[in-house]
Design a protein around this motif. Structure first.
Motif, PDB file in Angstrom:
ATOM      1  N   LEU A 388      36.282  33.711  43.523  1.00 50.26           N
ATOM      2  CA  LEU A 388      37.158  33.159  42.488  1.00 50.26           C
ATOM      3  C   LEU A 388      36.381  32.622  41.300  1.00 50.26           C
ATOM      4  N   ALA A 389      35.075  32.373  41.466  1.00 49.73           N
ATOM      5  CA  ALA A 389      34.279  31.820  40.371  1.00 49.73           C
ATOM      6  C   ALA A 389      34.274  32.787  39.190  1.00 49.73           C
ATOM      7  N   GLY A 390      34.848  32.363  38.085  1.00 51.15           N
ATOM      8  CA  GLY A 390      34.923  33.199  36.901  1.00 51.15           C
ATOM      9  C   GLY A 390      35.971  34.293  36.951  1.00 51.15           C
ATOM     10  N   HIS A 391      36.771  34.330  38.007  1.00 51.86           N
ATOM     11  CA  HIS A 391      37.798  35.374  38.137  1.00 51.86           C
ATOM     12  C   HIS A 391      38.964  35.065  37.197  1.00 51.86           C
ATOM     13  N   PRO A 392      39.447  36.055  36.431  1.00 49.94           N
ATOM     14  CA  PRO A 392      40.539  35.785  35.479  1.00 49.94           C
ATOM     15  C   PRO A 392      41.840  35.376  36.154  1.00 49.94           C
ATOM     16  N   GLU A 393      42.025  35.725  37.420  1.00 49.66           N
ATOM     17  CA  GLU A 393      43.250  35.362  38.124  1.00 49.66           C
ATOM     18  C   GLU A 393      42.986  34.320  39.208  1.00 49.66           C
ATOM     19  N   ALA A 394      41.990  33.475  38.983  1.00 53.90           N
ATOM     20  CA  ALA A 394      41.600  32.507  40.003  1.00 53.90           C
ATOM     21  C   ALA A 394      42.752  31.596  40.394  1.00 53.90           C
ATOM     22  N   GLY A 395      43.528  31.156  39.417  1.00 54.23           N
ATOM     23  CA  GLY A 395      44.640  30.254  39.716  1.00 54.23           C
ATOM     24  C   GLY A 395      45.670  30.886  40.626  1.00 54.23           C
ATOM     25  N   THR A 396      45.950  32.168  40.410  1.00 55.14           N
ATOM     26  CA  THR A 396      46.927  32.875  41.233  1.00 55.14           C
ATOM     27  C   THR A 396      46.384  33.166  42.626  1.00 55.14           C
ATOM     28  N   LEU A 397      45.083  33.465  42.691  1.00 55.35           N
ATOM     29  CA  LEU A 397      44.497  33.871  43.971  1.00 55.35           C
ATOM     30  C   LEU A 397      44.059  32.701  44.843  1.00 55.35           C
ATOM     31  N   ALA A 398      43.942  31.506  44.265  1.00 58.45           N
ATOM     32  CA  ALA A 398      43.441  30.358  45.034  1.00 58.45           C
ATOM     33  C   ALA A 398      44.259  30.087  46.296  1.00 58.45           C
ATOM     34  N   PRO A 399      45.610  30.129  46.240  1.00 58.75           N
ATOM     35  CA  PRO A 399      46.364  29.901  47.481  1.00 58.75           C
ATOM     36  C   PRO A 399      46.090  30.979  48.534  1.00 58.75           C
ATOM     37  N   ARG A 400      45.851  32.205  48.092  1.00 57.02           N
ATOM     38  CA  ARG A 400      45.559  33.272  49.048  1.00 57.02           C
ATOM     39  C   ARG A 400      44.189  33.050  49.693  1.00 57.02           C
ATOM     40  N   ALA A 401      43.246  32.561  48.887  1.00 59.39           N
ATOM     41  CA  ALA A 401      41.932  32.238  49.434  1.00 59.39           C
ATOM     42  C   ALA A 401      42.050  31.154  50.496  1.00 59.39           C
TER      43      ALA A 401
END
Length: 472
Positions: A388-401
Motif C-alpha cells: 500500500l505504500a505509495g499505492h494510488p488506491e491505498a485508502g480503498t485497499l486498506a480494509p482489504r489488507a
C-alpha cells in the motif's frame, strides 16, 4: 602487500551489503589471518577433489579474517580474497583493487575457485587453521559449480547446483553459531521441518571454536513463504471489490494454518533437543521493564510513536500483572515469512542463527516460543500492508489488507494450537506484549531505512487483535 591490501579493503568494505558498520568511519583495518586455499596440489584424494571442483585456474585464493575498528569498537569479518593477473569481465563487479600480486577481488563470487569449500567439507580436511567437517554418514557431490544468492544482507550464500547451499557468515562472532548448533541437534532427532545439514567450516577465533560457514540441503523445488504470501495479497487486491478473502483464488489461509502447525512441531522438537526452564513472575516483570525501555528508546527516536504508547503500556501492564511462571526454551529468534520455504510436502524453517547483530549469548538464551509466533504475526501484517505504500488506491485497499492479515493471523494461530502449541488465556496476554515490543523495534528500523513503511508497525498499536481461534 598486506598493508596495501588493508588500505584497499578499508575503502572497499564500507560499500558491501554485509558490512555492519555503515555510516561510521574506519579508524583501523587489519588482516588478522590469511590462509592460502589449496586450488592445486599433489595427487592425493583431497587435492583430486579440489581439482575436480575447481578445474584449471590461474587464481590464487586466501581465506582472510580481518578486524575493523570503528568508534573504539572492533568487529571481525570473513572474506575469500582472490588474486588474478587479468580479471575476467564477470568478476569486475567484485574487484577490490590492484596489488603487486594482481587484481584482488571477492572470490566468493568466483565459481572457478569456490569448489574448494565443498571439496574440503567432503574430505573433512584441515587447511592451516581452518577445519572443514561434514555430518556423519553424508555423501557430498563436489562437482557442482556455485552461484551467489543476491538477496542476503548480513551473510553470503553460495548455491552449488541444485543440491547444496553454503552460507558464509561474513561478520564473525567467536563461538559456535546457533544455526549449526540447532540444525545439527534437530537433524539428529529426525525433525521434519528443517533442511538437511551437510557440513561446516570452523577455526579458533579469539581462543574460541568459531563457526565460519554452514552447508545445508538446497531446497531447489521449494517456494519462499514471503513470495507465496505476496501472491495471495496481490490476488486479493486484484479481485472485485467486496469479494471476501476466503473466496479469492489465492487464499493463503490453509497454508498459514499448515505453517502454524509446523511451527508448533518445531518448538516441540527444540524443547526436546535443548534444556527448558520457567521464569517466575518476578522475572516476567523484569521482562516487561525491558519492553518499556525499548518503547521509550523508540519514542525518543520516533516521536510519532508517542501517540500510541498508551496501548503498549496497557499490554505491558497486563503482562506484569500475571501471577504465574512462563515456560522458556530455545527458539528461532528471527521468525518471519522470509525464513520459511514451502516444499511440495511441507513447510521447512531456515536461518536459525537469530538476529545477526545480537551477541551469541543472547541468541542462545531461552525465551518464550511465543516470541517466534509474534514475529510471524508481524510478518503477516507486513505482507498485507507494505504494497500500500505509495499505492494510488491505498485508502480503498486498506480494509482489504486488514482483512487478509487478520484471516491469516487467525489461521496461523489456529494451526499452531492444532499442532500442539499453546495460545489461550494468559498466553494471549504474553503474545500481545511480545508483538508490540517487536513493533516498537520495527518503528525505529522503518524510520531509519524505509520511512514510507512506517505506518505498518504503527498500525500494530492501533489494531486490537481478535481472540485466538480458528480461521473462518
Amino acid at each position: 602487500m598486506t598493508q596495501h591490501l588493508e588500505e584497499l579493503l578499508a575503502g572497499w568494505i564500507t560499500h558491501q551489503r554485509w558490512f555492519a558498520g555503515k555510516g561510521r568511519a574506519i579508524t583501523e583495518l587489519a588482516v588478522e589471518s590469511a590462509t592460502p586455499l589449496p586450488l592445486r596440489g599433489p595427487a592425493e584424494s583431497f587435492h583430486q577433489q579440489v581439482a575436480g571442483s575447481c578445474g584449471a585456474t590461474d587464481a590464487e585464493v586466501r581465506h582472510l579474517i580481518i578486524t575493523v575498528r570503528q568508534d573504539g569498537r572492533t568487529d571481525r569479518y570473513q572474506m575469500l580474497v582472490g588474486f588474478r593477473r587479468e580479471l575476467p569481465h564477470r568478476l569486475r563487479h567484485v574487484q577490490i583493487g590492484e596489488t603487486p600480486e594482481g587484481f584482488a577481488y571477492d572470490a566468493a563470487h568466483d565459481q572457478e575457485v569456490t569448489g574448494v569449500l565443498l571439496a574440503a567439507i567432503a574430505a573433512g580436511a584441515d587447511v592451516g587453521p581452518l577445519r572443514f567437517r561434514h555430518m556423519p554418514g553424508v555423501e557430498i557431490d563436489t562437482s557442482p559449480r556455485s552461484l551467489v544468492l543476491g538477496a542476503e544482507q548480513s551473510n553470503t550464500s553460495l548455491v552449488f547446483g541444485d543440491a547444496y547451499i553454503c552460507k558464509l557468515f561474513r561478520k564473525i562472532v567467536p563461538g559456535v553459531n546457533p544455526e549449526l548448533e540447532v540444525v545439527s541437534a534437530l537433524a539428529e532427532r529426525g525433525a521434519p521441518n528443517i533442511a538437511r545439514p551437510y557440513g561446516w567450516m570452523e577455526a579458533d577465533v579469539a581462543g574460541e571454536n568459531t563457526t565460519l560457514a554452514f552447508t545445508q540441503e538446497f531446497l531447489a523445488t521449494a517456494s519462499d513463504g514471503w513470495a507465496l504470501a505476496l501472491t495471495s495479497v496481490r490476488d486479493l487486491y486484484g479481485s472485485l471489490p467486496g469479494t471476501p478473502a476466503s473466496d479469492v483464488g489465492g487464499d493463503f489461509a490453509a497454508e498459514a494454518h499448515r505453517l502454524g502447525a509446523a511451527t508448533a512441531r518445531l518448538h516441540q522438537e527444540m524443547a526436546a533437543a535443548f534444556p527448558t526452564a520457567t521464569i517466575d513472575p518476578h522475572e516476567v516483570k523484569r521482562m516487561v521493564e525491558g519492553f518499556r525501555r525499548r518503547l521509550d528508546s523508540a519514542i525518543s527516536e520516533v516521536p510519532e510513536l508517542g501517540g500510541h504508547a498508551a496501548a503498549a503500556h496497557a499490554a505491558f501492564d497486563r503482562l506484569a500483572a500475571l501471577d504465574r511462571p512462563v515456560t522458556v526454551q530455545r527458539v528461532h529468534g528471527d521468525y518471519h515469512l522470509g525464513q520459511v520455504m514451502r516444499t511440495p510436502s511441507e513447510w521447512v524453517v531456515l536461518d536459525f542463527e537469530g538476529e545477526p547483530g545480537q551477541p551469541l549469548n543472547e541468541r542462545r538464551a531461552l525465551d518464550s516460543p511465543l516470541r517466534d509466533v509474534a514475529g510471524m504475526l508481524r510478518s503477516f501484517d507486513y505482507a498485507a500492508r507494505h504494497l500500500l505504500a505509495g499505492h494510488p488506491e491505498a485508502g480503498t485497499l486498506a480494509p482489504r489488507a486488514a482483512e487478509w492479515a487478520e484471516r491469516n493471523r487467525a489461521a496461523f494461530i489456529a494451526g499452531y494450537s492444532a499442532g500442539g502449541g499453546r495460545i489461550h488465556g494468559d498466553d494471549a496476554v504474553l503474545l500481545r506484549a511480545l508483538e508490540l515490543s517487536k513493533a516498537a523495534y520495527e518503528v525505529v528500523y522503518e524510520a531509519r531505512n524505509r520511512p514510507n513503511w512506517l505506518p505498518i508497525p504503527l498500525a500494530a498499536f492501533q489494531d486490537e487483535p481478535a481472540e485466538p481461534g480458528p480461521a473462518g
